[in-house]
Design a protein around this motif. Structure first.
Motif, PDB file in Angstrom:
ATOM      1  N   PRO A  33       0.828  -1.214   0.000  1.00  0.00           N
ATOM      2  CA  PRO A  33       0.000   0.000   0.000  1.00  0.00           C
ATOM      3  C   PRO A  33       0.859   1.260   0.000  1.00  0.00           C
ATOM      4  O   PRO A  33       1.883   1.326   0.684  1.00  0.00           O
ATOM      5  CB  PRO A  33      -0.817  -0.128   1.293  1.00  0.00           C
ATOM      6  N   TRP A  34       0.432   2.230  -0.772  1.00  0.00           N
ATOM      7  CA  TRP A  34       1.177   3.484  -0.918  1.00  0.00           C
ATOM      8  C   TRP A  34       1.114   4.287   0.383  1.00  0.00           C
ATOM      9  O   TRP A  34       0.045   4.568   0.914  1.00  0.00           O
ATOM     10  CB  TRP A  34       0.593   4.291  -2.066  1.00  0.00           C
ATOM     11  N   GLN A  35       2.296   4.641   0.890  1.00  0.00           N
ATOM     12  CA  GLN A  35       2.392   5.436   2.102  1.00  0.00           C
ATOM     13  C   GLN A  35       2.876   6.833   1.719  1.00  0.00           C
ATOM     14  O   GLN A  35       4.024   7.018   1.343  1.00  0.00           O
ATOM     15  CB  GLN A  35       3.368   4.783   3.100  1.00  0.00           C
ATOM     16  N   SER A  36       1.983   7.797   1.808  1.00  0.00           N
ATOM     17  CA  SER A  36       2.334   9.156   1.415  1.00  0.00           C
ATOM     18  C   SER A  36       2.695   9.986   2.636  1.00  0.00           C
ATOM     19  O   SER A  36       2.376   9.638   3.775  1.00  0.00           O
ATOM     20  CB  SER A  36       1.164   9.813   0.678  1.00  0.00           C
ATOM     21  N   GLU A  37       3.362  11.105   2.377  1.00  0.00           N
ATOM     22  CA  GLU A  37       3.648  12.060   3.438  1.00  0.00           C
ATOM     23  C   GLU A  37       2.346  12.737   3.855  1.00  0.00           C
ATOM     24  O   GLU A  37       1.399  12.838   3.067  1.00  0.00           O
ATOM     25  CB  GLU A  37       4.653  13.100   2.940  1.00  0.00           C
ATOM     26  N   ILE A  43       0.643  20.862  -3.925  1.00  0.00           N
ATOM     27  CA  ILE A  43      -0.312  20.924  -5.037  1.00  0.00           C
ATOM     28  C   ILE A  43       0.347  20.573  -6.360  1.00  0.00           C
ATOM     29  O   ILE A  43      -0.311  20.078  -7.286  1.00  0.00           O
ATOM     30  CB  ILE A  43      -0.964  22.331  -5.104  1.00  0.00           C
ATOM     31  N   ALA A  44       1.658  20.800  -6.471  1.00  0.00           N
ATOM     32  CA  ALA A  44       2.361  20.489  -7.717  1.00  0.00           C
ATOM     33  C   ALA A  44       2.293  19.003  -8.043  1.00  0.00           C
ATOM     34  O   ALA A  44       2.275  18.617  -9.222  1.00  0.00           O
ATOM     35  CB  ALA A  44       3.824  20.936  -7.626  1.00  0.00           C
ATOM     36  N   GLN A  45       2.231  18.151  -7.021  1.00  0.00           N
ATOM     37  CA  GLN A  45       2.130  16.716  -7.277  1.00  0.00           C
ATOM     38  C   GLN A  45       0.781  16.360  -7.893  1.00  0.00           C
ATOM     39  O   GLN A  45       0.711  15.496  -8.775  1.00  0.00           O
ATOM     40  CB  GLN A  45       2.343  15.940  -5.975  1.00  0.00           C
ATOM     41  N   LEU A  46      -0.265  17.000  -7.440  1.00  0.00           N
ATOM     42  CA  LEU A  46      -1.578  16.766  -8.043  1.00  0.00           C
ATOM     43  C   LEU A  46      -1.640  17.337  -9.455  1.00  0.00           C
ATOM     44  O   LEU A  46      -2.296  16.759 -10.330  1.00  0.00           O
ATOM     45  CB  LEU A  46      -2.670  17.391  -7.176  1.00  0.00           C
ATOM     46  N   PRO A  76      -1.144  10.899 -15.555  1.00  0.00           N
ATOM     47  CA  PRO A  76      -1.300   9.936 -14.454  1.00  0.00           C
ATOM     48  C   PRO A  76      -0.390   8.722 -14.565  1.00  0.00           C
ATOM     49  O   PRO A  76       0.187   8.289 -13.555  1.00  0.00           O
ATOM     50  CB  PRO A  76      -2.778   9.530 -14.558  1.00  0.00           C
ATOM     51  N   VAL A  77      -0.276   8.147 -15.749  1.00  0.00           N
ATOM     52  CA  VAL A  77       0.520   6.925 -15.900  1.00  0.00           C
ATOM     53  C   VAL A  77       2.004   7.218 -15.691  1.00  0.00           C
ATOM     54  O   VAL A  77       2.715   6.460 -15.029  1.00  0.00           O
ATOM     55  CB  VAL A  77       0.267   6.294 -17.283  1.00  0.00           C
ATOM     56  N   ALA A  78       2.470   8.320 -16.229  1.00  0.00           N
ATOM     57  CA  ALA A  78       3.875   8.688 -16.057  1.00  0.00           C
ATOM     58  C   ALA A  78       4.218   8.894 -14.585  1.00  0.00           C
ATOM     59  O   ALA A  78       5.294   8.509 -14.118  1.00  0.00           O
ATOM     60  CB  ALA A  78       4.186   9.960 -16.852  1.00  0.00           C
ATOM     61  N   ARG A  79       3.277   9.487 -13.825  1.00  0.00           N
ATOM     62  CA  ARG A  79       3.560   9.726 -12.415  1.00  0.00           C
ATOM     63  C   ARG A  79       3.661   8.418 -11.634  1.00  0.00           C
ATOM     64  O   ARG A  79       4.432   8.321 -10.668  1.00  0.00           O
ATOM     65  CB  ARG A  79       2.478  10.606 -11.784  1.00  0.00           C
ATOM     66  N   PHE A  80       2.891   7.398 -12.031  1.00  0.00           N
ATOM     67  CA  PHE A  80       3.018   6.102 -11.369  1.00  0.00           C
ATOM     68  C   PHE A  80       4.421   5.544 -11.577  1.00  0.00           C
ATOM     69  O   PHE A  80       5.070   5.091 -10.627  1.00  0.00           O
ATOM     70  CB  PHE A  80       1.976   5.114 -11.895  1.00  0.00           C
ATOM     71  N   TYR A  81       4.901   5.570 -12.811  1.00  0.00           N
ATOM     72  CA  TYR A  81       6.245   5.059 -13.084  1.00  0.00           C
ATOM     73  C   TYR A  81       7.313   5.901 -12.396  1.00  0.00           C
ATOM     74  O   TYR A  81       8.274   5.360 -11.834  1.00  0.00           O
ATOM     75  CB  TYR A  81       6.497   5.035 -14.590  1.00  0.00           C
ATOM     76  N   GLY A 135      -3.780   5.974  -8.215  1.00  0.00           N
ATOM     77  CA  GLY A 135      -2.766   6.031  -9.260  1.00  0.00           C
ATOM     78  C   GLY A 135      -1.355   5.785  -8.780  1.00  0.00           C
ATOM     79  O   GLY A 135      -0.456   5.557  -9.595  1.00  0.00           O
ATOM     80  N   MET A 136      -1.134   5.835  -7.474  1.00  0.00           N
ATOM     81  CA  MET A 136       0.166   5.470  -6.907  1.00  0.00           C
ATOM     82  C   MET A 136       0.247   3.980  -6.566  1.00  0.00           C
ATOM     83  O   MET A 136       1.310   3.477  -6.229  1.00  0.00           O
ATOM     84  CB  MET A 136       0.446   6.293  -5.649  1.00  0.00           C
ATOM     85  N   GLN A 137      -0.897   3.284  -6.681  1.00  0.00           N
ATOM     86  CA  GLN A 137      -0.919   1.855  -6.416  1.00  0.00           C
ATOM     87  C   GLN A 137      -0.791   1.046  -7.699  1.00  0.00           C
ATOM     88  O   GLN A 137      -0.195  -0.040  -7.704  1.00  0.00           O
ATOM     89  CB  GLN A 137      -2.224   1.482  -5.697  1.00  0.00           C
TER      90      GLN A 137
END
Length: 361
Positions: free
Chosen positions: A45-49, A54-57, A64-69, A273-275
Motif C-alpha cells: 500500500p502506498w504510504q504518502s507524506e 499541489i504540484a504533485q496533483l 497519471p501513468v507517467a507519475r506512477f512510473y 494512481g500510486m498503487q
C-alpha cells in the motif's frame, strides 16, 4: 559426423549435449539462462507524506501513468542525448520556440508600455549571443515572428489587468482531506472594482488547435486549473484568465462545495494512481468528453483516434506516440478502455465545463 545447424544462433549451440556444438558468441549465452521469474506480488500500500504539495496533483492530473512510473516505481523513460547536431539549424523546434517566446515575453511584461519593443529586442539580442537562435536571415524572420507574439500578449495582458487594478498579496492555501493536507502557494491574483478575483496568466504556448474550428487545448489548462480548485475549495472566489498568442481562455470559478468535491475526487484518484497505473490519458479523455458535449460523433471513435492516431497519409500522431509510459502499458485504445478508461473521465469533465474561449485569434 557432426550435423551443424544452418543458423549460427541456433539454440542447439547452447543447449545440445553434443560437445562438438558450441559457440564463442557471448551475446547468445543468455539463451542458456532460464526465463526470468515474473513477480506478480501486488505492490505494498502506498504510504504518502502527511503534506501533499499541489504540484504533485498538477503533475498527476496531467500525466497519471507517467507519475506512477516516476513516483512509485522510480522509472523514467528519458530521451537519449545524441550530442550536438552537426548541421546548422534553420528553425526552432517547439521547445526551443517556447523558450525563446517566454524569454521575450517575460522582458515585455517587466517593461512599461513605452519600452516594450526595446525590452523584446534586448531579449532577442541575448538569445542570439547565447546561440539559441539561427543565424542570418532565418534568425531574423524567427525573431520578428516571436517578438510579434510577445508584444501582442503583453498588450492584452495590460488591458486585462486594468480591469482588475488591486493586487492581492500571495498566500498559502491548505486543504485537509482525511489524514492528508494539500498545500499550495497562490500569487499573482488581482481584484476588480466589482469585487471579482482573477489570476491573469500570460502564456508563451498556444491554447487552441487549428483543426475542428480551433477548439481549446484543455490539456494546457491543467496546472492553473488544479491550483484554482484549491483556491475555490478554500473559499477564494478565484477565476483564471489565460492569455496566449492565439487567444484567451477563462476558467470560471467553482463554488466551494463543487471545488471540494472535485479536489476530493482528484486526491482519491492520486492515491489509486500510486498503487497501479490509472487507465486514462489526458488528450484521449478530452477527445471523448468533447464528443459527448457536442453530441455529433461517437466518443469512442474520436477517443481511439486521439490515442492511436490516424493511419491516413500525413495523419495526426496519437497520444501514445508521444508518451512512452502509455505505450508501455496499453498499446491500443481498446486495452485502455477495457482497463477502466470511462471510470476516470469525471476527473477531467469539470475542467471542460469551466473553460470558456474568450477569443481565438
Amino acid at each position: 559426423t557432426t550435423a551443424h545447424p544452418l543458423q549460427a544462433f541456433s539454440p542447439r549451440y547452447l543447449t545440445d549435449d553434443d560437445a562438438n556444438l558450441f559457440t564463442y558468441a557471448s551475446e547468445w549465452e543468455r539463451a542458456r539462462m532460464a526465463s526470468p521469474v515474473i513477480d506478480l506480488t501486488p505492490l505494498a500500500p502506498w504510504q504518502s507524506e502527511p503534506v501533499l504539495d499541489i504540484a504533485q496533483l498538477q503533475r498527476f492530473l496531467a500525466r497519471p501513468v507517467a507519475r506512477f512510473y516516476n513516483e512509485r516505481l522510480k522509472v523514467r523513460f528519458e530521451d537519449i542525448d545524441i550530442g550536438p547536431q552537426d548541421d546548422e539549424p534553420f528553425a526552432l523546434d517547439r521547445l526551443e520556440q517556447h523558450i525563446a517566446t517566454d524569454a521575450m515575453l517575460q522582458q515585455a511584461l517587466q517593461a512599461d508600455g513605452e519600452t516594450v519593443a526595446a525590452a523584446i529586442q534586448n531579449a532577442a539580442r541575448h538569445l542570439r549571443q547565447q546561440g539559441e537562435l539561427p543565424v542570418g536571415g532565418f534568425g531574423t524572420l524567427i525573431v520578428d515572428d516571436i517578438a510579434g507574439h510577445a508584444h501582442d500578449i503583453a498588450q492584452r495582458w495590460r488591458s486585462a489587468i486594468a480591469q482588475w487594478p488591486e493586487i492581492i498579496d500571495g498566500c498559502e492555501l491548505h486543504y485537509p482531506r482525511n489524514e492528508l493536507t494539500v498545500v499550495g502557494w497562490l500569487e499573482g491574483v488581482r481584484r476588480g472594482v466589482d469585487g471579482s478575483w482573477i489570476r491573469p496568466l500570460p502564456l508563451a504556448g498556444k491554447l487552441f488547435t487549428k483543426d475542428r474550428g480551433k477548439t481549446i487545448r484543455h490539456d494546457k489548462l491543467i496546472y492553473p486549473w488544479v491550483l484554482q480548485l484549491l483556491a475555490n475549495a478554500s473559499n477564494v472566489p478565484l477565476s483564471t484568465l489565460l492569455i496566449a498568442a492565439d487567444g484567451t481562455v477563462v476558467l470560471k470559478s467553482c463554488t466551494p462545495e463543487d471545488a471540494c468535491a472535485h479536489l476530493d475526487r482528484l486526491i482519491d484518484a492520486w492515491r489509486d494512481g500510486m498503487q497501479q497505473p490509472l487507465p486514462v490519458a489526458v488528450q484521449t479523455a478530452f477527445a471523448w468528453l468533447s464528443a459527448e458535449q457536442e453530441g455529433k460523433k461517437d466518443p469512442r471513435d474520436l477517443a481511439r483516434m486521439a490515442y492511436e492516431g490516424s493511419d491516413a497519409t500525413q495523419g495526426a500522431a496519437g497520444e501514445i506516440d508521444h508518451d512512452p509510459y502509455l505505450a508501455r502499458t496499453w498499446q491500443r485504445f481498446d486495452d485502455l478502455f477495457t482497463a477502466g478508461f470511462e471510470r476516470w473521465l469525471p476527473l477531467y469533465r469539470p475542467l471542460l465545463d469551466a473553460a470558456q474561449a474568450q477569443d481565438a485569434l
